[in-house]
Design a protein around this motif. Structure first.
Motif, short mmCIF file in Angstrom:
data_model
loop_
_atom_site.label_atom_id
_atom_site.label_comp_id
_atom_site.label_asym_id
_atom_site.label_seq_id
_atom_site.Cartn_x
_atom_site.Cartn_y
_atom_site.Cartn_z
N ALA A 8 12.53 -12.65 14.63
CA ALA A 8 11.21 -11.89 15.09
C ALA A 8 11.01 -10.76 14.48
N VAL A 9 12.21 -10.46 13.62
CA VAL A 9 11.80 -8.89 13.06
C VAL A 9 11.67 -9.29 11.50
N ALA A 10 10.19 -8.78 11.10
CA ALA A 10 9.79 -8.92 9.82
C ALA A 10 10.29 -7.50 8.87
N LYS A 11 10.54 -6.43 9.57
CA LYS A 11 11.07 -5.43 8.81
C LYS A 11 11.65 -4.40 9.69
N THR A 12 12.75 -3.64 9.11
CA THR A 12 13.66 -2.82 9.69
C THR A 12 13.62 -1.46 8.61
N GLU A 13 13.47 -0.44 9.21
CA GLU A 13 13.40 0.88 8.51
C GLU A 13 14.14 1.66 9.30
N ILE A 14 15.03 2.71 8.61
CA ILE A 14 15.63 3.76 9.31
C ILE A 14 14.86 4.95 9.24
N SER A 15 14.21 5.32 10.13
CA SER A 15 13.29 6.68 10.18
C SER A 15 14.03 8.05 10.39
N ALA A 16 15.26 7.98 10.99
CA ALA A 16 16.09 9.22 11.10
C ALA A 16 17.53 9.10 11.21
N GLY A 17 18.29 10.09 10.75
CA GLY A 17 19.62 10.05 10.79
C GLY A 17 19.95 9.02 9.50
N SER A 18 21.43 8.78 9.60
CA SER A 18 22.07 7.82 8.52
C SER A 18 22.39 6.60 9.10
N ASN A 19 22.22 5.40 8.50
CA ASN A 19 22.50 3.94 8.99
C ASN A 19 23.84 4.06 9.24
N ASN A 20 23.91 3.23 10.54
CA ASN A 20 25.29 2.76 11.02
C ASN A 20 26.10 4.25 11.16
N GLU A 21 25.51 5.11 11.57
CA GLU A 21 26.05 6.45 12.40
C GLU A 21 25.19 6.77 13.40
N ALA A 22 25.96 7.01 14.62
CA ALA A 22 25.33 7.59 15.87
C ALA A 22 24.15 8.28 15.87
N GLY A 23 23.11 8.17 16.28
CA GLY A 23 22.04 9.01 16.07
C GLY A 23 20.82 8.61 15.20
N ALA A 24 21.38 7.62 14.33
CA ALA A 24 20.28 6.84 13.32
C ALA A 24 19.25 6.27 14.45
N VAL A 25 17.88 6.23 14.14
CA VAL A 25 16.76 5.57 14.56
C VAL A 25 16.23 4.67 13.55
N ARG A 26 15.95 3.40 14.12
CA ARG A 26 15.37 2.35 13.31
C ARG A 26 13.95 2.02 13.87
N LEU A 27 13.04 1.75 13.05
CA LEU A 27 11.80 1.19 13.60
C LEU A 27 11.53 -0.18 13.05
N LEU A 28 11.39 -1.01 14.00
CA LEU A 28 11.21 -2.56 13.78
C LEU A 28 9.87 -2.91 13.75
N THR A 29 9.44 -3.60 12.77
CA THR A 29 8.24 -4.30 12.79
C THR A 29 8.47 -5.64 13.08
N LEU A 30 7.84 -6.20 14.20
CA LEU A 30 8.02 -7.69 14.49
C LEU A 30 6.94 -8.61 13.76
N GLN A 31 7.36 -9.78 13.70
CA GLN A 31 6.56 -10.85 13.01
C GLN A 31 4.95 -10.63 13.51
N ASP A 32 4.87 -10.40 14.56
CA ASP A 32 3.30 -10.34 15.35
C ASP A 32 2.81 -8.96 15.02
N GLY A 33 3.74 -7.99 14.41
CA GLY A 33 3.06 -6.72 14.15
C GLY A 33 3.35 -5.54 15.08
N GLY A 34 3.94 -5.92 16.38
CA GLY A 34 4.46 -4.99 17.22
C GLY A 34 5.60 -4.33 16.53
N LYS A 35 5.91 -3.16 17.19
CA LYS A 35 6.76 -2.16 16.77
C LYS A 35 7.80 -1.65 18.00
N ILE A 36 8.80 -1.44 17.52
CA ILE A 36 10.01 -0.99 18.51
C ILE A 36 10.70 0.04 17.84
N THR A 37 10.90 1.19 18.47
CA THR A 37 11.85 2.09 18.03
C THR A 37 13.32 2.18 18.76
#
Length: 185
Positions: free
Chosen positions: A65-94
């Motif tokens: 269901a996920v078209a794209k994942t971007e780390i928008s804050a913090g460092s990947n795989n470290e507590a506090g990191a924030v990711r933005l998911l863009t779904l196949q239908d264009g929906g977004k989840i932070t």
């Protein structure tokens, strides 16, 4: 006597106003805590499965269901990191990573905002060794998005649990398929 009648009328107006704004209830009830757990057994070592699941910055590597994942804050795989998911239908989840423990093949995260019919969402993914294979457990706690006494259609407990169960099931089934392909290539 006029003061008593005036006071009773005022109380009546306040009570009617409260009932009208809460859909007839004197006080709105809060939504119940909901839980979903989905599991999949994969005929591959836990270490191999963890390498596919462990990258918080790339859920799209295994979730269809996920078209794209971007780390928008913090460092990947470290507590506090924030990711933005863009779904196949264009929906977004932070989502925000709240714990990351590679020694135990697990991480936890929460949804900050998004299109899913949930609120107060927190989840954990864990990969466990089982014999020569592994088991992936995806568990979440949340409330429905509309926490009022009378949730709107599509924002109720059933919609919340059905949606999260489908999200987990779709991801886990695709993960198993991807691991099988990795093994046979």
């Amino acid at each position: 006597m006029k003061k008593l009648i005036s006071l009773l009328l005022s109380i009546g107006v306040v009570t009617l106003t409260a009932c009208a704004t809460t859909g007839g209830d004197a006080a709105p009830s809060s939504a119940s805590e909901l839980h979903v757990i989905e599991k999949v057994t994969i005929n591959a070592p836990a270490e191999l499965v963890w390498t596919k699941v462990s990258n918080f910055g790339d859920l799209g590597a295994w979730h269809p269901a996920v078209a794209k994942t971007e780390i928008s804050a913090g460092s990947n795989n470290e507590a506090g990191a924030v990711r933005l998911l863009t779904l196949q239908d264009g929906g977004k989840i932070t989502e925000k990573l709240t714990a990351y423990d590679p020694a135990n093949n697990t991480y936890s995260y929460e949804i900050i905002e998004g299109v899913l019919p949930v609120s107060g969402y927190a989840s954990t993914i864990q990969v466990l060794p089982v014999g020569s294979g592994s088991e992936v457990i995806w568990a979440g706690n949340f409330k429905r998005k509309d926490t009022s006494a009378r949730p709107s259609k599509g924002q109720d407990d059933d919609a919340a649990t059905t949606t999260i169960s489908a999200v987990y099931r779709g991801g886990l089934d695709n993960l198993k398929k991807n691991i099988r392909i990795m093994i046979f290539v």
